[in-house]
Design an enzyme around this catalytic site. Structure first.
Site, mmCIF file in Angstrom:
data_model
loop_
_atom_site.group_PDB
_atom_site.id
_atom_site.type_symbol
_atom_site.label_atom_id
_atom_site.label_comp_id
_atom_site.label_asym_id
_atom_site.label_seq_id
_atom_site.Cartn_x
_atom_site.Cartn_y
_atom_site.Cartn_z
ATOM 1 N N LYS A 40 -6.703 -3.244 -3.683
ATOM 2 C CA LYS A 40 -6.075 -1.997 -3.223
ATOM 3 C C LYS A 40 -6.429 -0.824 -4.142
ATOM 4 C CE LYS A 40 -1.741 -2.517 -1.344
ATOM 5 N NZ LYS A 40 -0.311 -2.939 -1.449
HETATM 6 C C1 E4P Z 1 2.185 -2.748 0.941
HETATM 7 O O1 E4P Z 1 0.975 -2.811 0.966
HETATM 8 C C2 E4P Z 1 2.918 -1.568 0.495
HETATM 9 O O2 E4P Z 1 2.635 -1.323 -0.844
HETATM 10 C C3 E4P Z 1 4.399 -1.728 0.773
HETATM 11 O O3 E4P Z 1 4.568 -2.131 2.108
HETATM 12 C C4 E4P Z 1 5.222 -0.490 0.469
HETATM 13 O O4 E4P Z 1 6.539 -0.657 0.919
HETATM 14 P P1 E4P Z 1 7.734 0.305 0.493
HETATM 15 O O5 E4P Z 1 7.457 1.667 1.008
HETATM 16 O O6 E4P Z 1 8.943 -0.305 1.107
HETATM 17 O O7 E4P Z 1 7.764 0.313 -1.023
#
Ligand code: E4P
Length: 283
Positions: free
Chosen positions: A111
């Site tokens: 990522k």
């Molecule tokens: C996943 O890839 C994301 O980082 C995650 O779903 C973020 O979720 P949040 O907005 O609830 O922190």
């Protein structure tokens, strides 16, 4: 339970949750992690609570163990590992992390934040055979830039993660952003897979399944409720519409406006949560 057309990922930094969800659903197509989720995983949270900070090496080793355990549980799935980035992190820094993280497991997607530095790092990572997941996406322009910057990549090698819940938090209809991106990508070659993230309840999960989004990732709590047959009963709040934009996927990726306030905020929060594990004992 019947497997939907959408791939289902677990959003968690805790391998115990992987086991629980695997048992309840019978399958999992992948898992996403991020610095906040790693900070929340039981062992890291306990160390923080006890005032026992990690050294940088220890924290990376911990993250490696976590993703290796997850990878072992879902060897056929994808496991997203997030690079550390703050306002000053360069593409070269992110790329070095990507090379290191990608060697941890055979089924990684790395990522990167959807910023100019993140996209430069992702382009080079793809050139080196590293699969990528562009995160903290909040606008159609960012989605167009990811498509253009990764043109030529193989389907499955590029994920795009729009954050539904965080848009909902500021009163905007995140599901509509997904629809706009799907419409825009429909005119392309399909090399970018949309991974709808930041799902906090069953209602958006069900909307995404209805839209046949490529992938969605949700916390254990949401997936377990879904597996248990719970329906979206909560009334949907009034959210501001996100208008569709006419953007060319063939434009130079650098011509798109990559800036979004929530991307900046997300980067700040992820780096803060990561650093909190390193700085836990500092009084
Ligand atoms: C996943 O890839 C994301 O980082 C995650 O779903 C973020 O979720 P949040 O907005 O609830 O922190």
């Amino acid at each position: 339970m019947k497997r939907p057309g959408t791939k289902i990922f677990l959003d968690s930094g805790d391998p115990e949750e992987t086991k629980t969800v695997l048992k309840a659903l019978g399958w999992l197509d992948g898992q996403t992690t991020n610095p906040t989720l790693i900070a929340k995983s039981p062992e890291a949270a306990a160390r923080k609570e006890q005032g026992q900070p990690f050294t940088n090496e220890e924290l990376l080793e911990f993250y490696q163990h976590v993703v290796q355990k997850i990878s072992h549980l879902i060897p056929q799935g994808s496991v997203s590992i997030e690079t550390y980035a703050d306002r000053t992190t360069t593409a070269a820094d992110m790329l070095n992390q990507a090379r290191q993280f990608n060697a941890w497991i055979p089924n990684a997607h790395i990522k990167f934040p959807t910023t100019a530095e993140g996209l430069k790092a992702a382009q080079q990572a793809l050139a080196e055979g590293i699969r990528v997941n562009m995160t903290l996406v909040f606008s159609q322009a960012q989605a167009a830039a990811v498509y253009a910057a990764t043109a030529g990549a193989k389907r499955g090698d590029v994920f795009l993660s729009p954050f539904i819940g965080r848009l909902d938090d500021i009163g905007q209809n995140g599901i509509e952003l997904i629809r706009n991106i799907q419409r825009m990508y429909f005119g392309g070659d399909g090399h970018v897979m949309v991974l709808a993230a930041s799902i906090r309840s069953i209602a958006p999960l069900q909307s995404l399944l209805g839209l046949k989004v490529d992938i969605t990732t949700a916390p254990a709590k949401v997936l377990l409720a879904w597996a248990g047959g719970k329906d979206a009963s909560a009334a949907l709040t009034q959210l501001k519409s996100i208008p569709d934009e006419a953007l060319s996927l063939n434009a130079d990726w650098q011509s798109f406006d990559l800036h979004h306030e929530l991307t900046d905020k997300g980067i700040a929060k992820f780096s803060e949560d990561w650093n909190s594990l390193l700085q836990a004992a500092v009084k």
